[in-house]
Scaffold this motif. Structure first.
Motif, PDB file in Angstrom:
ATOM      1  N   VAL A 218      -2.811   2.231  -1.468  1.00 18.57           N
ATOM      2  CA  VAL A 218      -2.950   3.121  -2.168  1.00 18.57           C
ATOM      3  C   VAL A 218      -4.196   3.225  -1.776  1.00 18.57           C
ATOM      4  O   VAL A 218      -5.160   2.325  -2.245  1.00 18.57           O
ATOM      5  CB  VAL A 218      -2.596   3.157  -3.979  1.00 18.57           C
ATOM      6  CG1 VAL A 218      -2.714   4.860  -4.218  1.00 18.57           C
ATOM      7  CG2 VAL A 218      -1.229   3.184  -3.905  1.00 18.57           C
ATOM      8  N   ASN A 219      -5.281   4.402  -1.614  1.00 21.55           N
ATOM      9  CA  ASN A 219      -6.446   4.825  -1.981  1.00 21.55           C
ATOM     10  C   ASN A 219      -7.260   5.179  -2.754  1.00 21.55           C
ATOM     11  O   ASN A 219      -6.506   5.566  -4.138  1.00 21.55           O
ATOM     12  CB  ASN A 219      -6.557   5.957  -1.218  1.00 21.55           C
ATOM     13  CG  ASN A 219      -8.096   6.378  -0.609  1.00 21.55           C
ATOM     14  OD1 ASN A 219      -9.027   6.250  -1.489  1.00 21.55           O
ATOM     15  ND2 ASN A 219      -8.587   7.532   0.188  1.00 21.55           N
ATOM     16  N   MET A 220      -8.024   3.732  -2.855  1.00 16.67           N
ATOM     17  CA  MET A 220      -8.769   3.322  -4.707  1.00 16.67           C
ATOM     18  C   MET A 220      -9.418   4.570  -5.290  1.00 16.67           C
ATOM     19  O   MET A 220      -9.417   5.023  -5.974  1.00 16.67           O
ATOM     20  CB  MET A 220      -9.417   2.288  -4.694  1.00 16.67           C
ATOM     21  CG  MET A 220      -8.349   0.978  -4.284  1.00 16.67           C
ATOM     22  SD  MET A 220      -7.345   0.371  -5.408  1.00 16.67           S
ATOM     23  CE  MET A 220      -8.416  -0.215  -6.688  1.00 16.67           C
TER      24      MET A 220
ATOM     25  N   VAL B 164      10.685   9.906  -2.912  1.00 17.01           N
ATOM     26  CA  VAL B 164       8.818   9.841  -3.626  1.00 17.01           C
ATOM     27  C   VAL B 164       8.818  10.136  -5.150  1.00 17.01           C
ATOM     28  O   VAL B 164       9.775  11.303  -5.193  1.00 17.01           O
ATOM     29  CB  VAL B 164       8.139  10.986  -2.722  1.00 17.01           C
ATOM     30  CG1 VAL B 164       7.147  11.513  -3.246  1.00 17.01           C
ATOM     31  CG2 VAL B 164       8.294  10.453  -1.342  1.00 17.01           C
ATOM     32  N   ILE B 165       8.628   9.906  -5.886  1.00 20.56           N
ATOM     33  CA  ILE B 165       8.497  10.744  -7.286  1.00 20.56           C
ATOM     34  C   ILE B 165       7.882  11.930  -7.169  1.00 20.56           C
ATOM     35  O   ILE B 165       6.946  12.310  -6.888  1.00 20.56           O
ATOM     36  CB  ILE B 165       6.910   8.904  -8.360  1.00 20.56           C
ATOM     37  CG1 ILE B 165       7.591   7.670  -7.718  1.00 20.56           C
ATOM     38  CG2 ILE B 165       6.993   9.868  -9.205  1.00 20.56           C
ATOM     39  CD1 ILE B 165       8.293   7.775  -8.612  1.00 20.56           C
TER      40      ILE B 165
ATOM     41  N   ALA C 275       0.346   3.498   3.819  1.00 20.34           N
ATOM     42  CA  ALA C 275       0.877   4.817   2.858  1.00 20.34           C
ATOM     43  C   ALA C 275       1.204   5.830   3.660  1.00 20.34           C
ATOM     44  O   ALA C 275       1.635   6.484   3.103  1.00 20.34           O
ATOM     45  CB  ALA C 275      -0.919   5.224   2.349  1.00 20.34           C
ATOM     46  N   SER C 276       0.682   5.864   4.581  1.00 24.76           N
ATOM     47  CA  SER C 276       1.259   6.992   5.461  1.00 24.76           C
ATOM     48  C   SER C 276       2.121   7.638   6.621  1.00 24.76           C
ATOM     49  O   SER C 276       3.110   7.979   6.835  1.00 24.76           O
ATOM     50  CB  SER C 276       0.165   7.452   6.758  1.00 24.76           C
ATOM     51  OG  SER C 276      -0.206   7.075   7.495  1.00 24.76           O
ATOM     52  N   THR C 277       2.820   5.727   6.858  1.00 26.60           N
ATOM     53  CA  THR C 277       3.423   6.031   6.827  1.00 26.60           C
ATOM     54  C   THR C 277       5.187   6.059   6.640  1.00 26.60           C
ATOM     55  O   THR C 277       5.546   5.286   5.296  1.00 26.60           O
ATOM     56  CB  THR C 277       3.849   3.723   7.784  1.00 26.60           C
ATOM     57  OG1 THR C 277       3.541   3.562   7.057  1.00 26.60           O
ATOM     58  CG2 THR C 277       3.176   3.967   9.159  1.00 26.60           C
ATOM     59  N   ALA C 278       6.097   6.491   7.065  1.00 26.03           N
ATOM     60  CA  ALA C 278       6.963   6.493   6.246  1.00 26.03           C
ATOM     61  C   ALA C 278       8.330   6.137   6.210  1.00 26.03           C
ATOM     62  O   ALA C 278       9.472   6.356   5.535  1.00 26.03           O
ATOM     63  CB  ALA C 278       7.207   8.695   6.015  1.00 26.03           C
ATOM     64  N   ALA C 279       8.230   5.409   7.146  1.00 21.88           N
ATOM     65  CA  ALA C 279       8.915   3.967   7.106  1.00 21.88           C
ATOM     66  C   ALA C 279      10.172   3.446   5.769  1.00 21.88           C
ATOM     67  O   ALA C 279      11.130   3.365   5.983  1.00 21.88           O
ATOM     68  CB  ALA C 279       8.668   2.851   8.708  1.00 21.88           C
TER      69      ALA C 279
ATOM     70  N   GLY D 298       2.288  10.516  -3.348  1.00 21.13           N
ATOM     71  CA  GLY D 298       3.382   9.832  -2.180  1.00 21.13           C
ATOM     72  C   GLY D 298       3.683   8.639  -2.817  1.00 21.13           C
ATOM     73  O   GLY D 298       4.307   7.937  -1.725  1.00 21.13           O
ATOM     74  N   VAL D 299       3.758   8.519  -3.945  1.00 17.36           N
ATOM     75  CA  VAL D 299       4.097   6.876  -4.228  1.00 17.36           C
ATOM     76  C   VAL D 299       5.900   7.103  -4.457  1.00 17.36           C
ATOM     77  O   VAL D 299       6.227   7.451  -4.500  1.00 17.36           O
ATOM     78  CB  VAL D 299       3.980   6.887  -5.952  1.00 17.36           C
ATOM     79  CG1 VAL D 299       4.216   5.530  -6.411  1.00 17.36           C
ATOM     80  CG2 VAL D 299       2.131   6.290  -5.795  1.00 17.36           C
ATOM     81  N   THR D 300       6.705   6.102  -3.250  1.00 16.62           N
ATOM     82  CA  THR D 300       8.365   6.071  -3.307  1.00 16.62           C
ATOM     83  C   THR D 300       7.833   5.694  -4.687  1.00 16.62           C
ATOM     84  O   THR D 300       8.038   4.361  -5.278  1.00 16.62           O
ATOM     85  CB  THR D 300       8.012   5.382  -2.444  1.00 16.62           C
ATOM     86  OG1 THR D 300       7.661   3.789  -2.821  1.00 16.62           O
ATOM     87  CG2 THR D 300       7.853   5.876  -1.276  1.00 16.62           C
ATOM     88  N   THR D 301       9.682   5.748  -4.960  1.00 17.94           N
ATOM     89  CA  THR D 301      10.427   4.753  -6.163  1.00 17.94           C
ATOM     90  C   THR D 301      10.174   3.298  -5.918  1.00 17.94           C
ATOM     91  O   THR D 301      10.312   2.806  -6.949  1.00 17.94           O
ATOM     92  CB  THR D 301      11.818   5.247  -6.058  1.00 17.94           C
ATOM     93  OG1 THR D 301      12.460   5.372  -5.066  1.00 17.94           O
ATOM     94  CG2 THR D 301      11.557   6.547  -6.635  1.00 17.94           C
ATOM     95  N   THR D 302       9.843   2.828  -4.756  1.00 18.56           N
ATOM     96  CA  THR D 302       9.980   1.805  -4.399  1.00 18.56           C
ATOM     97  C   THR D 302       8.966   1.589  -5.187  1.00 18.56           C
ATOM     98  O   THR D 302       8.555  -0.138  -5.536  1.00 18.56           O
ATOM     99  CB  THR D 302       9.835   1.019  -3.304  1.00 18.56           C
ATOM    100  OG1 THR D 302      11.518   1.655  -2.321  1.00 18.56           O
ATOM    101  CG2 THR D 302      10.240  -0.500  -3.171  1.00 18.56           C
ATOM    102  N   GLN D 303       7.967   1.826  -4.332  1.00  9.70           N
ATOM    103  CA  GLN D 303       6.499   0.783  -5.073  1.00  9.70           C
ATOM    104  C   GLN D 303       6.120   1.807  -6.531  1.00  9.70           C
ATOM    105  O   GLN D 303       6.068   0.627  -7.534  1.00  9.70           O
ATOM    106  CB  GLN D 303       5.415   1.821  -4.435  1.00  9.70           C
ATOM    107  CG  GLN D 303       5.288   1.999  -3.130  1.00  9.70           C
ATOM    108  CD  GLN D 303       4.519   3.216  -2.065  1.00  9.70           C
ATOM    109  OE1 GLN D 303       4.316   4.422  -2.809  1.00  9.70           O
ATOM    110  NE2 GLN D 303       3.332   2.870  -1.375  1.00  9.70           N
TER     111      GLN D 303
END
Length: 149
Positions: free
Chosen positions: A106-108, A54-55, A32-36, A61-66
Protein backbone atom coordinates in the motif's frame (compact mmCIF):
# COMPACT_ATOMS: atom_id res chain seq x y z
CA UNK A 1 5.01 10.42 34.31
CA UNK A 2 7.49 7.79 33.06
CA UNK A 3 4.60 6.08 31.26
CA UNK A 4 4.11 9.18 29.12
CA UNK A 5 7.76 9.13 28.09
CA UNK A 6 7.49 5.49 27.13
CA UNK A 7 4.25 6.11 25.28
CA UNK A 8 5.78 8.92 23.25
CA UNK A 9 8.92 6.89 22.62
CA UNK A 10 6.83 3.93 21.49
CA UNK A 11 4.65 6.10 19.24
CA UNK A 12 7.75 7.73 17.78
CA UNK A 13 9.42 4.39 17.17
CA UNK A 14 6.26 3.04 15.52
CA UNK A 15 6.07 6.12 13.31
CA UNK A 16 9.72 5.79 12.37
CA UNK A 17 9.29 2.10 11.60
CA UNK A 18 6.19 2.74 9.55
CA UNK A 19 7.89 5.62 7.74
CA UNK A 20 10.84 3.43 6.89
CA UNK A 21 8.49 0.72 5.68
CA UNK A 22 6.75 3.35 3.56
CA UNK A 23 10.00 4.11 1.79
CA UNK A 24 10.35 0.45 0.95
CA UNK A 25 6.80 0.23 -0.37
CA UNK A 26 7.33 3.23 -2.63
CA UNK A 27 9.99 1.27 -4.50
CA UNK A 28 7.64 -1.64 -5.14
CA UNK A 29 4.27 -0.34 -6.29
CA UNK A 30 3.88 -3.22 -8.77
CA UNK A 31 2.40 -5.72 -6.25
CA UNK A 32 -0.44 -3.33 -5.46
CA UNK A 33 -1.31 -2.98 -9.13
CA UNK A 34 -1.16 -6.66 -10.02
CA UNK A 35 -4.65 -8.04 -9.79
CA UNK A 36 -3.63 -11.71 -9.71
CA UNK A 37 -4.57 -12.16 -6.01
CA UNK A 38 -8.11 -10.85 -6.63
CA UNK A 39 -9.53 -14.23 -7.76
CA UNK A 40 -8.14 -15.94 -4.64
CA UNK A 41 -10.86 -14.61 -2.27
CA UNK A 42 -13.58 -16.25 -4.35
CA UNK A 43 -11.89 -19.66 -3.97
CA UNK A 44 -11.38 -19.12 -0.24
CA UNK A 45 -14.16 -19.07 2.31
CA UNK A 46 -15.62 -15.99 0.62
CA UNK A 47 -15.43 -13.57 3.53
CA UNK A 48 -17.49 -10.43 3.85
CA UNK A 49 -16.79 -7.63 1.45
CA UNK A 50 -17.58 -6.55 -2.06
CA UNK A 51 -18.09 -8.75 -5.07
CA UNK A 52 -14.96 -9.05 -7.14
CA UNK A 53 -12.69 -9.07 -4.10
CA UNK A 54 -12.25 -5.30 -3.71
CA UNK A 55 -13.63 -3.36 -0.74
CA UNK A 56 -16.24 -0.85 -2.01
CA UNK A 57 -15.94 2.90 -1.57
CA UNK A 58 -12.72 4.81 -1.16
CA UNK A 59 -10.62 1.87 0.02
CA UNK A 60 -7.73 2.54 -2.34
CA UNK A 61 -8.32 -0.74 -4.14
CA UNK A 62 -7.73 -2.90 -1.05
CA UNK A 63 -8.89 -6.48 -1.60
CA UNK A 64 -10.98 -8.46 0.86
CA UNK A 65 -7.95 -10.66 1.54
CA UNK A 66 -5.88 -7.62 2.48
CA UNK A 67 -8.74 -6.27 4.58
CA UNK A 68 -9.09 -9.62 6.36
CA UNK A 69 -5.38 -9.45 7.23
CA UNK A 70 -5.74 -5.94 8.67
CA UNK A 71 -8.80 -6.98 10.67
CA UNK A 72 -7.04 -10.06 11.99
CA UNK A 73 -4.00 -8.05 13.08
CA UNK A 74 -6.17 -5.44 14.76
CA UNK A 75 -8.27 -8.08 16.50
CA UNK A 76 -5.11 -9.68 17.89
CA UNK A 77 -4.23 -6.34 19.52
CA UNK A 78 -7.65 -5.46 20.96
CA UNK A 79 -6.95 -6.95 24.39
CA UNK A 80 -3.68 -5.02 24.66
CA UNK A 81 -5.42 -1.82 23.63
CA UNK A 82 -8.05 -2.40 26.32
CA UNK A 83 -5.38 -3.11 28.94
CA UNK A 84 -3.02 -0.19 28.31
CA UNK A 85 -3.76 3.50 28.13
CA UNK A 86 -5.27 4.86 24.91
CA UNK A 87 -2.04 6.78 24.24
CA UNK A 88 0.00 3.59 24.16
CA UNK A 89 -2.72 1.82 22.21
CA UNK A 90 -2.70 4.49 19.53
CA UNK A 91 0.99 3.81 19.00
CA UNK A 92 0.06 0.17 18.56
CA UNK A 93 -2.64 1.07 16.05
CA UNK A 94 -0.10 3.01 14.02
CA UNK A 95 2.30 0.08 14.15
CA UNK A 96 -0.36 -2.40 13.00
CA UNK A 97 -1.54 -0.17 10.13
CA UNK A 98 2.00 0.72 9.05
CA UNK A 99 3.18 -2.87 9.05
CA UNK A 100 0.04 -4.05 7.24
CA UNK A 101 0.44 -1.35 4.58
CA UNK A 102 4.11 -2.21 4.02
CA UNK A 103 3.37 -5.95 3.76
CA UNK A 104 0.63 -5.35 1.22
CA UNK A 105 2.36 -2.80 -1.00
CA UNK A 106 0.00 0.00 0.00
CA UNK A 107 1.38 3.41 -0.95
CA UNK A 108 2.16 4.97 2.44
CA UNK A 109 2.04 8.55 1.18
CA UNK A 110 -1.39 7.95 -0.31
CA UNK A 111 -2.56 6.27 2.90
CA UNK A 112 -1.36 9.18 5.04
CA UNK A 113 -3.24 11.54 2.74
CA UNK A 114 -6.38 9.39 2.93
CA UNK A 115 -6.35 8.05 6.51
CA UNK A 116 -10.11 7.58 6.43
CA UNK A 117 -9.56 4.61 4.10
CA UNK A 118 -8.73 2.56 7.18
CA UNK A 119 -12.23 3.35 8.47
CA UNK A 120 -13.78 2.45 5.10
CA UNK A 121 -11.90 -0.86 5.02
CA UNK A 122 -12.65 -1.87 8.60
CA UNK A 123 -16.29 -0.76 8.43
CA UNK A 124 -16.81 -2.97 5.38
CA UNK A 125 -14.78 -5.96 6.56
CA UNK A 126 -14.90 -6.09 10.37
CA UNK A 127 -17.19 -3.50 11.96
CA UNK A 128 -17.07 -5.30 15.33
CA UNK A 129 -13.27 -5.16 15.47
CA UNK A 130 -13.37 -1.50 14.41
CA UNK A 131 -15.91 -0.70 17.15
CA UNK A 132 -13.76 -2.51 19.72
CA UNK A 133 -10.71 -0.51 18.66
CA UNK A 134 -12.63 2.78 18.78
CA UNK A 135 -13.85 2.00 22.28
CA UNK A 136 -10.46 0.84 23.59
CA UNK A 137 -8.55 3.75 22.06
CA UNK A 138 -11.26 6.32 22.85
CA UNK A 139 -11.43 7.54 19.26
CA UNK A 140 -14.32 8.88 17.14
CA UNK A 141 -12.80 7.12 14.11
CA UNK A 142 -9.58 5.23 13.35
CA UNK A 143 -8.27 8.01 11.11
CA UNK A 144 -8.09 10.25 14.19
CA UNK A 145 -5.64 7.86 15.83
CA UNK A 146 -3.28 7.61 12.86
CA UNK A 147 -0.23 9.85 12.75
CA UNK A 148 1.72 10.76 9.64
CA UNK A 149 3.56 7.43 9.57
Amino acid sequence: MPFRRYAFAFAGAAALLAGTAGCASDTTPAPASTAAPAPAPSTNSGGAGAAGGVIPGDSGGVTTTQAEQLCSEMEAQLQSWRTYTPTIGKGGLNSVVGTWAAQNGVNMIDLVTHKARIDVITTAQCPDVRDGALYALELPDLASGLIGF
